[in-house]
Write a protein that holds these residues in place. Sequence first.
Motif, PDB file in Angstrom:
ATOM      1  N   GLU A 125     -37.348  34.107  11.964  1.00  0.00           N
ATOM      2  CA  GLU A 125     -36.949  32.774  12.432  1.00  0.00           C
ATOM      3  C   GLU A 125     -37.955  31.721  11.963  1.00  0.00           C
ATOM      4  O   GLU A 125     -37.581  30.608  11.567  1.00  0.00           O
ATOM      5  CB  GLU A 125     -36.855  32.768  13.960  1.00  0.00           C
ATOM      6  N   LEU A 126     -39.239  32.074  12.015  1.00  0.00           N
ATOM      7  CA  LEU A 126     -40.260  31.139  11.532  1.00  0.00           C
ATOM      8  C   LEU A 126     -40.083  30.881  10.033  1.00  0.00           C
ATOM      9  O   LEU A 126     -40.206  29.744   9.573  1.00  0.00           O
ATOM     10  CB  LEU A 126     -41.661  31.673  11.840  1.00  0.00           C
ATOM     11  N   PHE A 127     -39.760  31.930   9.265  1.00  0.00           N
ATOM     12  CA  PHE A 127     -39.454  31.714   7.844  1.00  0.00           C
ATOM     13  C   PHE A 127     -38.235  30.806   7.693  1.00  0.00           C
ATOM     14  O   PHE A 127     -38.188  29.931   6.833  1.00  0.00           O
ATOM     15  CB  PHE A 127     -39.169  33.046   7.138  1.00  0.00           C
TER      16      PHE A 127
ATOM     17  N   LEU B 296     -37.176  28.430   9.513  1.00  0.00           N
ATOM     18  CA  LEU B 296     -37.387  27.013   9.850  1.00  0.00           C
ATOM     19  C   LEU B 296     -37.688  26.191   8.601  1.00  0.00           C
ATOM     20  O   LEU B 296     -37.667  24.962   8.628  1.00  0.00           O
ATOM     21  CB  LEU B 296     -38.538  26.869  10.852  1.00  0.00           C
ATOM     22  N   ASP B 297     -37.964  26.866   7.499  1.00  0.00           N
ATOM     23  CA  ASP B 297     -38.242  26.197   6.232  1.00  0.00           C
ATOM     24  C   ASP B 297     -36.954  25.675   5.581  1.00  0.00           C
ATOM     25  O   ASP B 297     -37.002  24.884   4.649  1.00  0.00           O
ATOM     26  CB  ASP B 297     -38.925  27.214   5.301  1.00  0.00           C
TER      27      ASP B 297
ATOM     28  N   LEU C 141     -32.947  24.052   5.441  1.00  0.00           N
ATOM     29  CA  LEU C 141     -31.850  23.291   6.024  1.00  0.00           C
ATOM     30  C   LEU C 141     -30.561  23.716   5.314  1.00  0.00           C
ATOM     31  O   LEU C 141     -30.455  23.552   4.104  1.00  0.00           O
ATOM     32  CB  LEU C 141     -32.058  21.784   5.834  1.00  0.00           C
ATOM     33  N   PRO C 142     -29.573  24.271   6.030  1.00  0.00           N
ATOM     34  CA  PRO C 142     -28.354  24.755   5.375  1.00  0.00           C
ATOM     35  C   PRO C 142     -27.394  23.623   5.021  1.00  0.00           C
ATOM     36  O   PRO C 142     -26.300  23.496   5.563  1.00  0.00           O
ATOM     37  CB  PRO C 142     -27.747  25.684   6.434  1.00  0.00           C
TER      38      PRO C 142
ATOM     39  N   GLY D   9     -47.094  29.863   8.397  1.00  0.00           N
ATOM     40  CA  GLY D   9     -47.319  28.889   7.317  1.00  0.00           C
ATOM     41  C   GLY D   9     -46.011  28.334   6.776  1.00  0.00           C
ATOM     42  O   GLY D   9     -45.896  27.132   6.506  1.00  0.00           O
ATOM     43  N   ALA D  10     -45.003  29.205   6.626  1.00  0.00           N
ATOM     44  CA  ALA D  10     -43.703  28.756   6.112  1.00  0.00           C
ATOM     45  C   ALA D  10     -43.063  27.756   7.070  1.00  0.00           C
ATOM     46  O   ALA D  10     -42.495  26.738   6.645  1.00  0.00           O
ATOM     47  CB  ALA D  10     -42.784  29.960   5.922  1.00  0.00           C
ATOM     48  N   ALA D  11     -43.159  28.038   8.378  1.00  0.00           N
ATOM     49  CA  ALA D  11     -42.569  27.134   9.369  1.00  0.00           C
ATOM     50  C   ALA D  11     -43.255  25.766   9.331  1.00  0.00           C
ATOM     51  O   ALA D  11     -42.591  24.724   9.291  1.00  0.00           O
ATOM     52  CB  ALA D  11     -42.665  27.747  10.765  1.00  0.00           C
ATOM     53  N   VAL D  12     -44.583  25.779   9.309  1.00  0.00           N
ATOM     54  CA  VAL D  12     -45.329  24.511   9.312  1.00  0.00           C
ATOM     55  C   VAL D  12     -45.034  23.718   8.042  1.00  0.00           C
ATOM     56  O   VAL D  12     -44.702  22.518   8.097  1.00  0.00           O
ATOM     57  CB  VAL D  12     -46.850  24.765   9.459  1.00  0.00           C
ATOM     58  N   SER D  13     -45.104  24.382   6.879  1.00  0.00           N
ATOM     59  CA  SER D  13     -44.883  23.634   5.635  1.00  0.00           C
ATOM     60  C   SER D  13     -43.433  23.178   5.515  1.00  0.00           C
ATOM     61  O   SER D  13     -43.162  22.103   4.960  1.00  0.00           O
ATOM     62  CB  SER D  13     -45.314  24.444   4.415  1.00  0.00           C
TER      63      SER D  13
ATOM     64  N   VAL E 256     -41.474  22.204   8.041  1.00  0.00           N
ATOM     65  CA  VAL E 256     -41.323  21.002   8.870  1.00  0.00           C
ATOM     66  C   VAL E 256     -42.026  19.815   8.216  1.00  0.00           C
ATOM     67  O   VAL E 256     -41.478  18.706   8.171  1.00  0.00           O
ATOM     68  CB  VAL E 256     -41.870  21.243  10.304  1.00  0.00           C
ATOM     69  N   LEU E 257     -43.222  20.046   7.665  1.00  0.00           N
ATOM     70  CA  LEU E 257     -43.946  18.950   7.001  1.00  0.00           C
ATOM     71  C   LEU E 257     -43.122  18.389   5.842  1.00  0.00           C
ATOM     72  O   LEU E 257     -43.048  17.182   5.638  1.00  0.00           O
ATOM     73  CB  LEU E 257     -45.304  19.440   6.488  1.00  0.00           C
ATOM     74  N   GLN E 258     -42.484  19.282   5.105  1.00  0.00           N
ATOM     75  CA  GLN E 258     -41.635  18.865   3.984  1.00  0.00           C
ATOM     76  C   GLN E 258     -40.455  18.032   4.484  1.00  0.00           C
ATOM     77  O   GLN E 258     -40.093  17.017   3.903  1.00  0.00           O
ATOM     78  CB  GLN E 258     -41.118  20.120   3.266  1.00  0.00           C
TER      79      GLN E 258
ATOM     80  N   ALA F 195     -51.855  31.757   7.333  1.00  0.00           N
ATOM     81  CA  ALA F 195     -50.965  30.624   7.607  1.00  0.00           C
ATOM     82  C   ALA F 195     -51.493  29.357   6.934  1.00  0.00           C
ATOM     83  O   ALA F 195     -50.727  28.606   6.310  1.00  0.00           O
ATOM     84  CB  ALA F 195     -50.839  30.415   9.114  1.00  0.00           C
TER      85      ALA F 195
ATOM     86  N   ALA G 188     -50.850  29.452   3.263  1.00  0.00           N
ATOM     87  CA  ALA G 188     -49.438  29.170   2.959  1.00  0.00           C
ATOM     88  C   ALA G 188     -49.168  27.666   3.012  1.00  0.00           C
ATOM     89  O   ALA G 188     -48.478  27.121   2.139  1.00  0.00           O
ATOM     90  CB  ALA G 188     -48.537  29.901   3.955  1.00  0.00           C
ATOM     91  N   VAL G 189     -49.713  26.992   4.020  1.00  0.00           N
ATOM     92  CA  VAL G 189     -49.496  25.541   4.155  1.00  0.00           C
ATOM     93  C   VAL G 189     -50.164  24.809   2.992  1.00  0.00           C
ATOM     94  O   VAL G 189     -49.568  23.913   2.372  1.00  0.00           O
ATOM     95  CB  VAL G 189     -50.040  25.031   5.512  1.00  0.00           C
TER      96      VAL G 189
END
Lengths: 223, 240
Positions: A55-57, A59-60, A62-63, A189-193, A195-197, B206, B209-210
Amino acid sequence: MTDHFAWLLVWGTLVGLDLASVAQVMIARPFVAGTVAGILLGDPLAGGTVGMVLELFALDVLPVGVARYPDYGIGAVAAAATAAGSPGALGTGIAVCVGLVVAYVGELGIHVLREANTRDVRRHRAELDGGHLHAVRVLHLRGLLRDVVRSMTVSLIGLALAVAVYQWPLVTRAGAVLVTLVLIGASIGAAVSGVLQAVGRSAVLRWFGLGIVLGTIFVVVIQ
Amino acid sequence: MSPLVGVWLRTLLVQASFSFDRMIGVGTAWAIQPLLRDLPPDRYRQAMCRATQFFNAHPYLAGMAIGALARVEHQELPEDTIVRLRQALVSPLGSVGDKLIWAGLMPASVGVGLIVGALASPLAGAITFLVLYNTGHFTLRTWALREGWHNGRDVSRSLTARGIQRGLRLAGPAGALAVGLAIPIAGGWLARGFALQTKVSVALVAALAVALAQWILPSFRGLRFGVVAALVALLVGWLW
């Protein structure tokens, strides 16, 4: 896992259909798909754990429209099938590896499906432009059936991979723990990046930052 | 079953025949058909022909276009007015849906679901997510179809309604706040039971990755980073 193969195949197919073709009630979210697969296998905690990592992956992503997006839902079903019965961290990392591979196969499948739909629509252009209901019905039904076939095929591949990994473990116990740690970190990391994107430098970024700070305080201080 | 209920059910499958040429045009034609059945045969054929052309919208809001287009077909407006309305709806229905759902309701519900999953149980989290998300989802679908069918060519009024505008203002912050809260809580739950130095290692991965996604290789994120990280970890784990 083989005792529950038929149920997992049915669940994987439903999850694959929910991704875009049918209803989108979001049983295709990996957290939901993995937890339910875990329940079917008698190990909801393992299913929920791999579902949460995937799920965290997810979050990167948007469908949106023609965007290509991984099929994390079926990936979560395959991951849950891999992880069920394994003790904690030993099963999670390898299972998430399986989930990521299956998610990618699902993504390729969506592209192939849409190309087939496009060819079908081009072949029936004259009937469509003439407003023939029969052509509309046939094309729509074929599109739906293609997605049934895609979802079932990806689910079969995922479950076969889960059986193979379960029977022939790739790594030692220490290696399995290492893979788990790396993939939990990568998912965060995937989730954070992701959302930042998505939010860029807009005012929404402040809300995300506030959430991260409050969440971190909660984990460090309260837990 | 009333035609409007039939159309509502069909909108659940509107993306089933998605193609690169007409996107959800064929699905839209299939969904609108029950509302066009009572048109005179010539008018029906022309309306179905128009309905199969290129169309795209957020799937939950496609019902608004379907309802509005069915209404103007019954009002027998000139063809170019109907075609212009159809074209004019594509962009706003996509944009409003993406902001409300993909950037708002979805991350907000996922965030709450993950927090409940970590603090209670994965099953409780999954149920919470499904209930929260689908309450908004089905409310929006039903409202969109009804608004389209009632307002016809004036359907743009529905998109500028106060509730939608307020929703658009709140969606982004709510989604970002919920996901922001959920990421450390879910991460903490996943790393439960590990020693402190192991948790620091997870945080370092993490952070790597960011950093990669933000400053070094922007396209190298999500699934790609996950697959490469998994392969490297598998290789090291296999050699270990």
